[in-house]
Design an enzyme around this catalytic site. Sequence first.
Site, mmCIF file in Angstrom:
data_model
loop_
_atom_site.group_PDB
_atom_site.id
_atom_site.type_symbol
_atom_site.label_atom_id
_atom_site.label_comp_id
_atom_site.label_asym_id
_atom_site.label_seq_id
_atom_site.Cartn_x
_atom_site.Cartn_y
_atom_site.Cartn_z
ATOM 1 N N GLY A 1 -4.100 19.539 14.624
ATOM 2 C CA GLY A 1 -5.746 18.763 15.008
ATOM 3 C C GLY A 1 -6.374 20.254 16.045
ATOM 4 N N GLY B 1 -9.569 20.094 16.358
ATOM 5 C CA GLY B 1 -10.804 19.172 18.100
ATOM 6 C C GLY B 1 -10.971 19.785 19.060
ATOM 7 C CG ASP C 1 -13.861 8.419 26.247
ATOM 8 O OD1 ASP C 1 -14.852 8.934 26.261
ATOM 9 O OD2 ASP C 1 -12.854 8.888 26.146
ATOM 10 C CG HIS D 1 -34.135 42.482 32.391
ATOM 11 N ND1 HIS D 1 -33.620 41.800 31.132
ATOM 12 C CD2 HIS D 1 -34.133 42.942 33.072
ATOM 13 C CE1 HIS D 1 -33.465 43.521 30.962
ATOM 14 N NE2 HIS D 1 -34.040 43.864 31.904
#
Length: 479
Positions: A188, A190, A319, A451
């Site tokens: 996998g 992923g 989930d 910057h």
Amino acid sequence: MSEKYDVIVIGGGPGGYVAAIRAAQLGYKTACIEKRINKQGDPALGGTCLNVGCIPSKALLDSSWKYHEAEEAFSDHGIGVGKLNLDLDTMLQRKDKIVLQLTGGIAQLFKANKVDWLQGTGQLKANKQVAFKPLEGDEQTLEAENVVLAAGSVPIDIPVAEVDQQIIVDSTGALEFASVPKKLGVIGAGVIGLELGSVWARLGSQVTVLEAVDTFLPAVDQQIAKEAMKQFTKQGLDIHLGARVTGSKKNKNSVRVTYTDGDGEHEETFDRLIVAVGRRPYTEGLLSQDAGVTLDERNFIYVDNQCRTDVPGVYAIGDLVRGPALAHKAIEEGVMVAEVIAGEHTQVNYDAVPGVIYTHPEVAWVGKTEEEVKESGEPYKTGVVPFAANGRALAAGESAGMVKFVVDEKSDRVLGMHVLGPQASELVQQGVISLEFGASIEDLQLMVFGHPSLSETVHEAALATDYKAIHVAQRRRKK
Ligand code: FAD
Ligand code: AMP
């Protein structure tokens, strides 16, 4: 008489513990049921994320990256470290310490907010009753005005490579190897496979990743994904796409893996094998037969936009439900349901949930990919600027990768931001804020960026959408 709560949360992961704390903040009598016992043998809050997911994996990613830098990059800076030595035990113990610190912190937050942590297993029954089986003692029935299901997910098992947590491991086992495997296989490509594969590759494993699908990171903007594949390959990850694992045979201290690709069947032997083929919602034992909650065709608990299930007063988050399996999505759903219970106006903007892969360089994105926008047929423009044109990135020796914007040509609205590069997980938040505020790319073009900073590449990529970037040569559009 059974104890009565305003809110009972089942599951103490990032979705559940946050829902419980927010509900308590809003004045509700709240309990959170969590059954997890950690590797030290103690009850633990924090769920997958804190115990065996986000946090320990990031601890190992950071440690292994430092090792890699000491080995490969310090000499560029004129720093010699002599003979490098890896003390894996200390590295793993450091990870465990961070996990304990964070999970202990949640227990403290529960105390401070007066959330009852009920240690044991919860099951939703009819009429918002919850059967609670403590880690020790008899089952009790609790009652609640509102129940939040937050039981999370578990790794998907595949019969062709059965996990024994010794030779063939899942993501949890892959955080605990006692020594660095010489040859490591990963099934996998992923997020989890790439992150854990990277950890062990940096520490010296020869890593082969077998991925069934032909496209690398199909959910990611493909310009970014292609460059990421190049970078990871350069780092030594041997990634085979279109390679489906069809079998495995364990020996005493190794595993022979069979896989098929366009060229036919192949075999390869690894010292250890990580199975990272995705996760599935963890609904076992969570719902009694008469709970009344509906599951969708992929076994996720069915919910609306505000995480209401089909049973009034019962919510499901994280989930367990549709959408990306990410801790920050679970967290925001936890906040949302507590606020829905309180009758507040609240929402999760599912169009602006960032995704991150914590490899090096990191991959991070939010909003639509160029492929998605192209498919919609709407006119769009893109701006892409490499970190190689950024002074801060060069000074840090981190010049791989780029920032890309995808912008609606007509409205000038930012549709997506995609980053491969240093601190991508942090930089992508600028895209999240842009999407949330409905920013036009001109808004970003007109802002002043410090910057030297990595964020200047975000600015330049915004300018590049209109051929105005200063530090890359762009062909001017004909008027
Ligand atoms: P979980 O965290 O799974 O928590 C659910 C809890 O409920 C568990 O502790 C479980 O014990 C408990 N439970 C289940 N059933 C019951 C019951 N019946 N009674 C009592 N308790 C119960 N996401 C990110 O956003 N960023 C990352 O970097 C990241 N890295 C990851 C790395 C790895 C290796 C893994 C495996 C996952 C990673 N994730 C990451 C995903 C993230 O961990 C999940 O999306 C997140 O944990 C989901 O939260 P949750 O609250 O829904 O569930
Ligand atoms: P994710 O769902 O992002 O964790 O990724 C899991 C990956 O595992 C997906 O890209 C799947 O295509 C891949 N996968 C699933 N089963 C197999 C298999 N048998 N062999 C190789 N790759 C697989």
